[in-house]
Design a protein around this motif. Sequence first.
Motif, short mmCIF file in Angstrom:
data_model
loop_
_atom_site.label_atom_id
_atom_site.label_comp_id
_atom_site.label_asym_id
_atom_site.label_seq_id
_atom_site.Cartn_x
_atom_site.Cartn_y
_atom_site.Cartn_z
N GLY A 124 0.84 -1.19 0.00
CA GLY A 124 0.00 0.00 0.00
C GLY A 124 0.87 1.24 0.00
O GLY A 124 2.10 1.16 0.07
N PRO A 125 0.26 2.41 -0.05
CA PRO A 125 1.03 3.66 -0.08
C PRO A 125 1.98 3.83 1.10
O PRO A 125 3.12 4.25 0.93
N VAL A 126 1.52 3.47 2.31
CA VAL A 126 2.37 3.61 3.49
C VAL A 126 3.57 2.67 3.40
O VAL A 126 4.71 3.05 3.70
N SER A 127 3.31 1.43 2.97
CA SER A 127 4.40 0.47 2.86
C SER A 127 5.41 0.89 1.80
O SER A 127 6.62 0.73 1.98
N ARG A 128 4.91 1.44 0.69
CA ARG A 128 5.83 1.91 -0.35
C ARG A 128 6.71 3.04 0.16
O ARG A 128 7.91 3.10 -0.12
N LEU A 129 6.09 3.95 0.93
CA LEU A 129 6.85 5.07 1.48
C LEU A 129 7.89 4.58 2.48
O LEU A 129 9.05 5.03 2.50
N THR A 130 7.48 3.64 3.35
CA THR A 130 8.40 3.09 4.34
C THR A 130 9.59 2.42 3.67
O THR A 130 10.74 2.60 4.09
N ARG A 131 9.30 1.68 2.61
CA ARG A 131 10.40 1.02 1.89
C ARG A 131 11.33 2.04 1.27
O ARG A 131 12.56 1.88 1.29
N ALA A 132 10.75 3.11 0.70
CA ALA A 132 11.58 4.13 0.07
C ALA A 132 12.49 4.81 1.08
O ALA A 132 13.64 5.16 0.77
N LEU A 133 11.99 4.96 2.31
CA LEU A 133 12.77 5.66 3.33
C LEU A 133 13.77 4.76 4.05
O LEU A 133 14.89 5.16 4.34
N PHE A 134 13.34 3.50 4.31
CA PHE A 134 14.15 2.65 5.17
C PHE A 134 14.62 1.36 4.49
O PHE A 134 15.30 0.55 5.12
N GLY A 135 14.24 1.16 3.22
CA GLY A 135 14.64 -0.07 2.55
C GLY A 135 13.56 -1.13 2.64
O GLY A 135 12.58 -1.00 3.37
N ALA A 136 13.75 -2.23 1.90
CA ALA A 136 12.72 -3.26 1.80
C ALA A 136 12.62 -4.12 3.05
O ALA A 136 11.63 -4.79 3.26
N GLY A 137 13.65 -4.12 3.89
CA GLY A 137 13.55 -4.91 5.12
C GLY A 137 14.04 -6.34 4.94
O GLY A 137 14.61 -6.71 3.93
N GLU A 138 13.77 -7.17 5.94
CA GLU A 138 14.34 -8.51 5.98
C GLU A 138 13.78 -9.44 4.92
O GLU A 138 14.40 -10.47 4.62
N THR A 139 12.65 -9.12 4.32
CA THR A 139 12.07 -10.01 3.32
C THR A 139 12.38 -9.55 1.90
O THR A 139 11.75 -9.99 0.95
N ALA A 140 13.33 -8.66 1.71
CA ALA A 140 13.70 -8.20 0.37
C ALA A 140 14.23 -9.36 -0.45
O ALA A 140 15.00 -10.19 0.04
N THR A 141 13.83 -9.43 -1.71
CA THR A 141 14.27 -10.52 -2.58
C THR A 141 15.46 -10.15 -3.44
O THR A 141 16.09 -11.01 -4.02
N GLY A 142 15.73 -8.87 -3.56
CA GLY A 142 16.79 -8.42 -4.45
C GLY A 142 16.29 -8.04 -5.83
O GLY A 142 17.04 -7.50 -6.63
N HIS A 143 15.00 -8.30 -6.10
CA HIS A 143 14.37 -7.89 -7.36
C HIS A 143 13.70 -6.54 -7.10
O HIS A 143 12.64 -6.47 -6.48
N THR A 144 14.32 -5.48 -7.60
CA THR A 144 13.89 -4.12 -7.23
C THR A 144 12.43 -3.85 -7.53
O THR A 144 11.69 -3.37 -6.66
N ASP A 145 11.99 -4.13 -8.74
CA ASP A 145 10.59 -3.84 -9.11
C ASP A 145 9.62 -4.66 -8.28
O ASP A 145 8.57 -4.16 -7.86
N PHE A 146 9.95 -5.91 -8.04
CA PHE A 146 9.08 -6.76 -7.22
C PHE A 146 9.01 -6.24 -5.79
O PHE A 146 7.93 -6.12 -5.21
N ASP A 147 10.18 -5.94 -5.21
CA ASP A 147 10.19 -5.47 -3.82
C ASP A 147 9.49 -4.14 -3.66
O ASP A 147 8.95 -3.84 -2.59
N ARG A 148 9.49 -3.32 -4.73
CA ARG A 148 8.79 -2.05 -4.67
C ARG A 148 7.28 -2.24 -4.69
O ARG A 148 6.53 -1.50 -4.06
N ALA A 149 6.79 -3.25 -5.41
CA ALA A 149 5.36 -3.44 -5.60
C ALA A 149 4.74 -4.42 -4.61
O ALA A 149 3.55 -4.31 -4.30
#
Length: 220
Positions: A124-149
């Motif tokens: 959602g919008p809040v999660s997208r903003l949080t990721r933009a500010l602090f990174g994708a977190g521990e569940t990041a896959t390394g696929h930028t477009d996927f982790d963003r969406a």
Amino acid sequence: MSELVAVMAGAVCVVFAAIIALSAVHTARRNRREHQALQQWADQHGWTLTRQPDVDWGRQLPGGNNHGVSHCFSAVLSGRPVTVAAYSVTDASDGTTTNNTHQHVVTVAALRRALPPAAVEPRGPVSRLTRALFGAGETATGHTDFDRAFRIRAAAGTPAAWVSPELVAAHLAGRVPASWSVRGNELLCHRPGHLQPHYVPGHAAVILSLADLLDGRIGS
């Protein structure tokens, strides 16, 4: 005068009782017709209809209603058991006594082998903003477009074991459900809406594609 009032009050009670009785009869007949229509569709298309199935999917669904699955259609497709179900949950709309019932279509497929518990959902919008500010977190896959969406809810380090390039591409192209979860060898997807019988094969086809991608990664 008091006797007249008593008679009128009694008559009103009788009328209300009659209205309630007629409404109950009408509801029962409507439910019976709906069930017959569902059963007829299942018989004609090779599916098994189950009313009030004994399942525990509620904990993975919006609202957590463990008794919210009213009926489901089941079949074995391409050697894989698949179920398409109608789920509903009722909640207070805005803190008042007015209730809203939300309908969902649930699809469940059996995986060939078990996966660690995990869930995928659109950000959602809040999660997208949080990721933009602090990174994708521990569940990041390394696929930028996927982790963003999308966001993966799983134990740290789990996603790398089953997120394949093929799965990522299918998600970004919209070829698989945006929201899904897995628990052992049970893959579950849900989406808002009423379950219409003639759409059951389509719902099944979508989850089969996702299940094949997950099984393909396991077996590689």
